[in-house]
Design a protein around this motif. Sequence first.
Motif, PDB file in Angstrom:
ATOM      1  N   VAL B  38       0.836  -1.195   0.000  1.00  6.06           N
ATOM      2  CA  VAL B  38       0.000   0.000   0.000  1.00  6.06           C
ATOM      3  C   VAL B  38       0.876   1.253   0.000  1.00  6.06           C
ATOM      4  O   VAL B  38       1.671   1.464   0.905  1.00  6.06           O
ATOM      5  N   LEU B  39       0.720   2.068  -1.049  1.00  6.79           N
ATOM      6  CA  LEU B  39       1.404   3.364  -1.088  1.00  6.79           C
ATOM      7  C   LEU B  39       0.616   4.318  -0.212  1.00  6.79           C
ATOM      8  O   LEU B  39      -0.565   4.550  -0.455  1.00  6.79           O
ATOM      9  N   ASN B  40       1.240   4.862   0.833  1.00  8.98           N
ATOM     10  CA  ASN B  40       0.513   5.730   1.758  1.00  8.98           C
ATOM     11  C   ASN B  40       0.914   7.183   1.543  1.00  8.98           C
ATOM     12  O   ASN B  40       1.865   7.678   2.129  1.00  8.98           O
ATOM     13  N   LEU B  41       0.149   7.876   0.665  1.00 10.80           N
ATOM     14  CA  LEU B  41       0.440   9.293   0.430  1.00 10.80           C
ATOM     15  C   LEU B  41      -0.225  10.176   1.477  1.00 10.80           C
ATOM     16  O   LEU B  41      -0.159  11.394   1.401  1.00 10.80           O
ATOM     17  N   GLY B  42      -0.850   9.546   2.474  1.00  7.32           N
ATOM     18  CA  GLY B  42      -1.382  10.333   3.579  1.00  7.32           C
ATOM     19  C   GLY B  42      -0.277  10.800   4.510  1.00  7.32           C
ATOM     20  O   GLY B  42      -0.520  11.559   5.441  1.00  7.32           O
ATOM     21  N   ALA B  49      -0.768  15.659  11.680  1.00  4.22           N
ATOM     22  CA  ALA B  49      -1.670  15.285  12.770  1.00  4.22           C
ATOM     23  C   ALA B  49      -0.867  14.800  13.975  1.00  4.22           C
ATOM     24  O   ALA B  49      -1.202  15.110  15.121  1.00  4.22           O
ATOM     25  N   GLY B  50       0.204  14.045  13.732  1.00  2.00           N
ATOM     26  CA  GLY B  50       1.043  13.569  14.828  1.00  2.00           C
ATOM     27  C   GLY B  50       1.707  14.735  15.550  1.00  2.00           C
ATOM     28  O   GLY B  50       1.732  14.777  16.784  1.00  2.00           O
ATOM     29  N   ALA B  51       2.215  15.683  14.773  1.00  2.00           N
ATOM     30  CA  ALA B  51       2.871  16.856  15.375  1.00  2.00           C
ATOM     31  C   ALA B  51       1.886  17.624  16.237  1.00  2.00           C
ATOM     32  O   ALA B  51       2.194  18.024  17.363  1.00  2.00           O
ATOM     33  N   ILE B 100      -6.417  12.031   2.367  1.00  2.00           N
ATOM     34  CA  ILE B 100      -6.124  11.936   3.804  1.00  2.00           C
ATOM     35  C   ILE B 100      -5.126  13.013   4.216  1.00  2.00           C
ATOM     36  O   ILE B 100      -5.240  13.599   5.297  1.00  2.00           O
ATOM     37  N   THR B 101      -4.172  13.316   3.337  1.00  2.00           N
ATOM     38  CA  THR B 101      -3.253  14.403   3.657  1.00  2.00           C
ATOM     39  C   THR B 101      -4.004  15.720   3.818  1.00  2.00           C
ATOM     40  O   THR B 101      -3.803  16.456   4.793  1.00  2.00           O
TER      41      THR B 101
END
Lengths: 348, 314
Positions: B38-42, B49-51, B100-101
Motif C-alpha cells: 500500500v502506497l501511503n500518500l497520507g 496530525a502527529g505533530a 487523507i493528507t
Amino acid sequence: MRLELRESVPWWLSLAAPIMAIALSLLLASLLIIWAGESIIDAFRMMAIGAFGSTFALTETLSRAIPLTLTGLAAAIAFRARFYNIGAEGQLYCGALAATLVGTGLMDLNAFWMIPLLFVAGALAGGCALLLPWYLKTRLSVDEVVTTLLLNFVILLLVSYALEGPLRDPMSMGWPQAAPIIDAGVLPALVPRTRLHAGLYVALAAAIVLWLLLRFSVFGFSVKALGLNSNAARHAGIPATRTLFWVAMLSGALAGAAGVSEVAGLKGYLTLDLSPGFGYTGIAVAMLANLHPLGVVLSATFLAGISVGADSMGRALGVPSYIADIMVASAVLSVLIGLMLSRYRVRR
Amino acid sequence: MDILDILISASFWAATIRIACPLIFATLGELICERAGVLNLGIEGIMTAGAMSGWLWVYNGGDLIGAVLFAAAVGAMLGLLHASFTVSLGLSQHVTGIGITLLASSLSYFIIKMLLPESTSPPKIVPFQNIDVPILSSLPFLGEALFSHTPLTYTAFLVVPIIMYVLYRTPWGLAMRIAGENPVALEAQGIDVIRVRTLAVMLGSALMAIGGASLTISAFDAFYFGMINGRGWICVALVIFASWRPGKALLGALLFAGLDAFQVRMQQQAGAYIPYQFFLMLPYVLSIVAMIIVARRAEYPKALLKPYRRGERL
C-alpha cells in the motif's frame, strides 16, 4: 458479500456519487460547527449568503472558481490517463512567473495581442514544468506522484528567489512582490467594482474545448484507453509515451493558465501567496466531477462557494475557515466511495 | 576549507542526528505500508496530525511518553481510515492518500485554531530534554555528536533494528512482505490478506505520526502552521531510494539529514553569494536525483498499488 461490476451505470446513479460526497462533507462540517458551539443552521446560512447571497458574493465565488476550474481540468485530464500530476500548484506558479516575465514591460503590445501572449507563455511554462516528471515516468518509470509533489517545493522556492531578487518590484517598499502586469495585459473586469475578470471566459472555453477533445478526438480515445488499461492500450497500438506527453503538456498548460489568470486578472502582480493551494484543491474539483471536463466547472463553482462562504462565516462566527479545506478533503474521500458504489453492485 | 570546517564540527553531526529522527520514523512507516503493498500518500497529513496531537497532549498537561503514544494512536486511526479505503474497498491509493493528507492537515489546523483562536503560533511546551549517555557522552567530539540527544532520537535509532527483526525474522513480518509481493500466495496459506495489510498500514501510519510528533515535542517546542513542509514527500522518495530496505532507509535518512544540516551551515557562510532559496531547494532536488539514480534497479514490491479482492485475479 462481494462486489460485482455493473454492466452499465444508469444516469441517476452517476449523480449519486457527488451528491453523497457533498452530503457527507456537510455532515462532517456540521459536527465541527457543533463543536465550535455555533448553530448549524446559522453557520450554513452564513456560508450560503457569503458565497451566493449578493452580487458581490457571487462575483467573489466566480472569481475563485476560475483558477479552480483550470487546475481541476489539469487534474481531470491527467488522472484520466492515470498520469497522477499532483504538481498543479507548482505549474500554476510557473505560469504566473512566465506571465510576470513577459507582461511587466518586456514588450509593449496592445491588449489584443498581449493577453493571448501571456496565456501562451504561462501555458508553455506550466507544460514545461511537467517535462521532467513525464520523461522520468515514461523512460525510467520513476513515480510521477513523488516527482511532481517535490517539484512544487522547488518551484515555490524559485519564485521566492525571483521575488526577492531579479523580479522584485523596486517600488514595492521591500515586499517580495513583482512589478504589476502592464495595463494592456490586465484581464478586463466583467462586473464593475468587483474582482470578477475575463479569466472566466478562458476557464469556460478551456472546459468546453477539453470536453470536445476528450469526447470526439483520437487523442481523447487514446487517453481513455490508457486510463482504463494501459497494457491493453499498448497492445492495441496506442502510442503510450506520445499520448502521455500531450496529456502532461495539456495538464501543465491548464495549471499554468490558472497562474496567468490569477496574476493578470485577480492580483495584478505576482506574490508568494498567489495561490492558497489551488493546485491541490484542483484534485478535489476533478474527483468530485468524476473527471468530466464540464462537471469540473460545476464542482469548481461549488467548492469555490464553500471556501468563499467559509471565509465569510469564519469572520462572523467563531468557526475557523479551515473548515472549507476539511469539507473539500472529506468530499474527495467520500466521492471515492460513491463512485465505487455506482460502478459495482453489492451481492450477497 | 569552509566545508571541512563544517564537517569536523561536532555540532554538525549532532544536528544531522537530530534532523534525521523524524525522517527515520516516517520513512520506516512508509516502508512498512509499501512493503505490504500500500502506497501511503497520507504521510504528509499524518505527520502533521502527529505533530499537532503530540503537542496538544503535552499542552494539556500530559506527559511526554503519553504524547508519543497519543500521536501514535492518532496516526493508527488515520491509517485505519486509509486502509479501509485502499485495502478493504480497494480504492485508488493515490487519491485516498492525497485526500487523507488534505483532511488530516486541515483538521489539525482547525483544531489548533479552535483551541487557540488568537495566536498565530501556539505556545511553547517543555519538550524532551537531551540526555547524556553516561561515560560515552564525555568522549571528545563523539560525545557531543552522538551521545547527547533526546530519548525520542535514541528511540528512532532503536526502532530500525526492531523493524528489521520484525520484517525479516518473524512470521508476522513474512506475512506482511508476502502481502506486498504475492497476496494470492498469502491467502493460500490461510492468512487474511486484508487484515495483514490493514495492520501494516496502521503500524506504518503510527510511526509516521511519531515522526511528526518528534518535531513538536523533541526537536522544537511548539506547533507551527506548515511545519511538516514536504518532509513526508521526501520520506516517500527515501523509501524508493532505500529499495524498500530498513537499513538503507536509515542510511538515506541520515544522508538527507546531513545534507540539511550542511545546507543550513553553508547558508551562513555562502549566503552572501548564493541566495538561500537554492540551499533550501537542495533536499527536494536531491530526493528527485536519488530516485533517478536507483530507478533502473528499483525493485518495487510486486503487488504495490494493486488492490486485493478475494477470489479475483491480480
